[in-house]
Design an enzyme around this catalytic site. Sequence first.
Site, short mmCIF file in Angstrom:
data_model
loop_
_atom_site.label_atom_id
_atom_site.label_comp_id
_atom_site.label_asym_id
_atom_site.label_seq_id
_atom_site.Cartn_x
_atom_site.Cartn_y
_atom_site.Cartn_z
N GLU A 1 4.96 -5.01 7.00
CA GLU A 1 4.27 -3.91 7.71
C GLU A 1 4.74 -3.73 9.14
O GLU A 1 4.75 -2.62 9.67
CB GLU A 1 2.75 -4.17 7.73
N GLU B 1 -0.51 -9.21 -0.53
CA GLU B 1 -1.94 -9.44 -0.24
C GLU B 1 -2.76 -9.46 -1.53
O GLU B 1 -3.69 -10.25 -1.67
CB GLU B 1 -2.44 -8.37 0.73
N ALA C 1 0.87 -1.17 0.00
CA ALA C 1 0.00 0.00 0.00
C ALA C 1 0.91 1.23 0.00
O ALA C 1 2.08 1.14 0.38
CB ALA C 1 -0.88 -0.01 1.24
N GLY D 1 0.76 -4.91 0.86
CA GLY D 1 -0.45 -4.97 0.03
C GLY D 1 -0.20 -5.68 -1.30
O GLY D 1 -1.13 -6.24 -1.87
#
Length: 259
Positions: A133, A113, A67, A110
């Site tokens: 993260e 993911e 992200a 992300g």
Amino acid sequence: MKFELIKVNTKIAPQVALIELNRPKELNALNQQLMGEMRDALAEMDQDDKVRVIVITGNEKAFAAGADIKQMAERSAIEMDRIDQFSTWDQINKTKKPIIAAVSGFALGGGCELSMLCDMIVASETAKFGQPEIKLGVMPGAGGTQRMTRAIGKARAMELILTGDMISADEALKMGLINKVVPVELYLQEAINLASKIAAMPPIAVKMAKEAVKKAHNSLLDDGLMFERKNFYLLFNSEDQKEGMKAFMEKRPAEFKGK
Ligand code: CAA
């Protein structure tokens, strides 16, 4: 449709569509605009009778490095909850046609993911998967704690998520996270070949079979996803999150205080 941060080719092979993430300078960091465009492209492809299988890819250096840290760094927990950036992912997850991730280089946070949200993953030998993260003072927020644990088991998922370590494509293959590993010059073609094989199958049966496999995978997933998301947003009230993301942007090691 006009897209800026993704490139779409609905004719990469007969009945196979390709979505290419297109923020190369930022290693395809997944900001809200990019994920919004991906949601819209997938919704359109799901309705398009000429598309049967979708391939999502990045570039050789990065599938996606997570992200967008710069977009999130200064947000509070309340803002994270109000903006609810991961709600886009719920719609992407509703795509009925099979999606194959073609991964080379970094698939982190992300990005990892997103690859796990896809139905299958074909990787190049250079691919690196991980959920870093924790090093930013946060935790996976777009499905990582749930999908990775289901894919590779509790002990291995716990280690990767709590250390933030990356694994190679070969390790990911051994753990059952991905479907195959091929030389870097072949990963996209290999993913397209797999997509073409599935595109030649009867589409209604493919749709129903995907739905049934996801059912096996998803029991209690929705509860887990909501739990994870709340904790992720909550971490934006901690000083460690502000320090972790600031340190990333300033290219220095973070100093965590447990506050
Ligand atoms: N967000 C925003 N920008 C990012 C980014 C990210 N996730 N990852 C890389 N970039 C940017 C860098 O800031 C850099 O920009 P500048 O040139 O403006 O400085 C550019 O992309 C190139 O990156 P690097 O110079 O760092 O490239 P590198 O080859 O030296 O390192 C890397 C590559 C190891 C992947 C490193 O970029 C990195 O650690 N990225 C962050 C990975 C990460 O922590 N991801 C998790 C994000 S949080 C998340 O994903 C939450 C969730 O659950 C959804």
